[in-house]
Design a protein around this motif. Structure first.
Motif, PDB file in Angstrom:
ATOM      1  N   TYR A  56       0.783  -1.114   0.032  1.00  0.00           N
ATOM      2  CA  TYR A  56      -0.049   0.015  -0.043  1.00  0.00           C
ATOM      3  C   TYR A  56       0.942   1.276   0.129  1.00  0.00           C
ATOM      4  O   TYR A  56       1.866   1.530   0.630  1.00  0.00           O
TER       5      TYR A  56
ATOM      6  N   THR B  18      -4.487   7.635   4.943  1.00  0.00           N
ATOM      7  CA  THR B  18      -3.962   6.372   4.896  1.00  0.00           C
ATOM      8  C   THR B  18      -3.513   5.496   6.150  1.00  0.00           C
ATOM      9  O   THR B  18      -3.867   4.555   6.387  1.00  0.00           O
TER      10      THR B  18
ATOM     11  N   VAL C  53      -5.132   2.055   6.231  1.00  0.00           N
ATOM     12  CA  VAL C  53      -4.522   0.896   5.883  1.00  0.00           C
ATOM     13  C   VAL C  53      -3.173   0.549   6.522  1.00  0.00           C
ATOM     14  O   VAL C  53      -2.746  -0.611   6.376  1.00  0.00           O
TER      15      VAL C  53
ATOM     16  N   ILE D  82      -8.102  -2.040   6.097  1.00  0.00           N
ATOM     17  CA  ILE D  82      -7.351  -3.081   5.512  1.00  0.00           C
ATOM     18  C   ILE D  82      -7.292  -4.270   6.498  1.00  0.00           C
ATOM     19  O   ILE D  82      -7.306  -5.431   6.249  1.00  0.00           O
TER      20      ILE D  82
END
Ligand code: FE2
Length: 325
Positions: A230, A249, A253, A260
């Motif tokens: 990622y 982010t 993630v 995620i």
């Protein structure tokens, strides 16, 4: 330059062998040009994304992407310079599931309320509001053909016509330099349109996920293990957006984030469930009765398995194709 960690052979970035340690172990006519790395049989680029096929895909990149170039355009056009920068750093999750659990999950809209319930409760996410807003067009899933697919939130954003709703409802006044740069690059009308529609949520078959403002890809380690990588999708010429996207982010993630890690755990549990046996088939019929065609693509409700069927259709074609041609 790359150095093999085994015997120290040195290659340049084209894969040519340029040096070997202790050359006297080879005769004078040792020809380094015969020992370069084997090139991928197909390499091509679309808007900075490099695609490679080790054994040849039987189609050009343009044929493979088809209309789905629009999904990549939707991401890259958010940069006033028309270019992405993927140098903010990469995270990797290695986990025990077949890699196909990921494209199965990434455009699946059915799991969001349950798998990501904690995210929905803890953040001001608008994802579910979009489904229940009677005045807005609901998001849909769309099968773009060739295994490419998306959850299209843009439909809902367009109908509400609110700039940067996709960016956590940040007011445009907080992004003055970005807004000015976009107007300069694209003109008032197109810049407004881009600010409303936002990035894609799409899989480019087989292993590239344009996850809003993240670029994600994955590769298999074995039949029941894979690695997912990622990075934030930094937009060139847009530092105001990139700073905020980096924090998004981290929240979405990273290893201590919401989205995620939850998907990864579910992928592992799904793999364990499949390994348990007991059923020969997994039902993927959800929404078959209400799909419709639009501009040559199959569209359905956001929670429908239209996208999963599209992925498996292409996967089946690839598995049955004669790869010697
Ligand atoms: Fe998810």
């Amino acid at each position: 330059m790359q150095v093999c960690p085994y015997h120290g052979w040195v290659y340049d970035l084209t894969g040519a062998l340029i040096d070997v340690p202790h050359k006297d172990g080879y005769p004078d006519d040792f020809d380094k040009s015969e020992f370069g790395m084997v090139a991928a049989s197909q390499v091509d680029v679309y808007r900075g994304f490099v695609f490679a096929s080790l054994e040849g895909s039987g189609m050009t990149l343009a044929e493979h992407l088809g209309a789905a170039t629009a999904l990549i355009d939707r991401a890259v056009d958010l940069s006033p310079e028309g270019e992405l920068d993927l140098q903010a750093g990469w995270l990797q999750h290695r986990f025990k599931a077949n890699w196909k659990m990921l494209p199965e999950n990434d455009c699946d809209g059915y799991h969001v309320e349950t798998t990501h319930a904690s995210f929905m409760h803890a953040t001001d996410s608008q994802a579910m509001d979009l489904l229940s807003d009677a005045d807005a067009e609901p998001p849909v899933v769309r099968d773009w053909g060739n295994g490419h697919m998306e959850i299209d939130f843009n439909v809902a954003y367009r109908s509400r016509n609110i700039p940067f709703e996709w960016f956590g409802r940040v007011p445009a006044s907080k992004l003055p330099n970005y807004t000015a740069a976009m107007i300069k690059a694209y003109g008032e009308e197109r810049a407004h349109e881009l600010s409303v529609t936002g990035p894609p949520h799409a899989i480019i078959f087989p292993n590239l996920f344009l996850g809003e403002l993240n670029v994600i890809f994955y590769y298999p380690v074995s039949a029941d293990e894979c690695v997912q990588l990622y990075t934030p999708m930094s937009l060139k010429g847009a530092p105001e957006v990139n700073k905020r996207a980096l924090h998004q982010t981290e929240g979405a993630v990273g290893p201590a984030s919401f989205l995620i890690p939850e998907d990864v755990i579910i992928a592992e549990r799904n793999q364990a469930g499949l390994n348990a046996g007991g059923r020969d088939w997994v039902d993927l019929s959800r929404g078959l009765h209400r799909e419709y065609e639009e501009d040559g693509k199959i569209v359905s409700h956001m929670s429908d398995e239209t996208v999963n069927r599209g992925f498996w259709r292409r996967h089946r074609e690839e598995m049955l194709r004669d790869h010697s041609k």
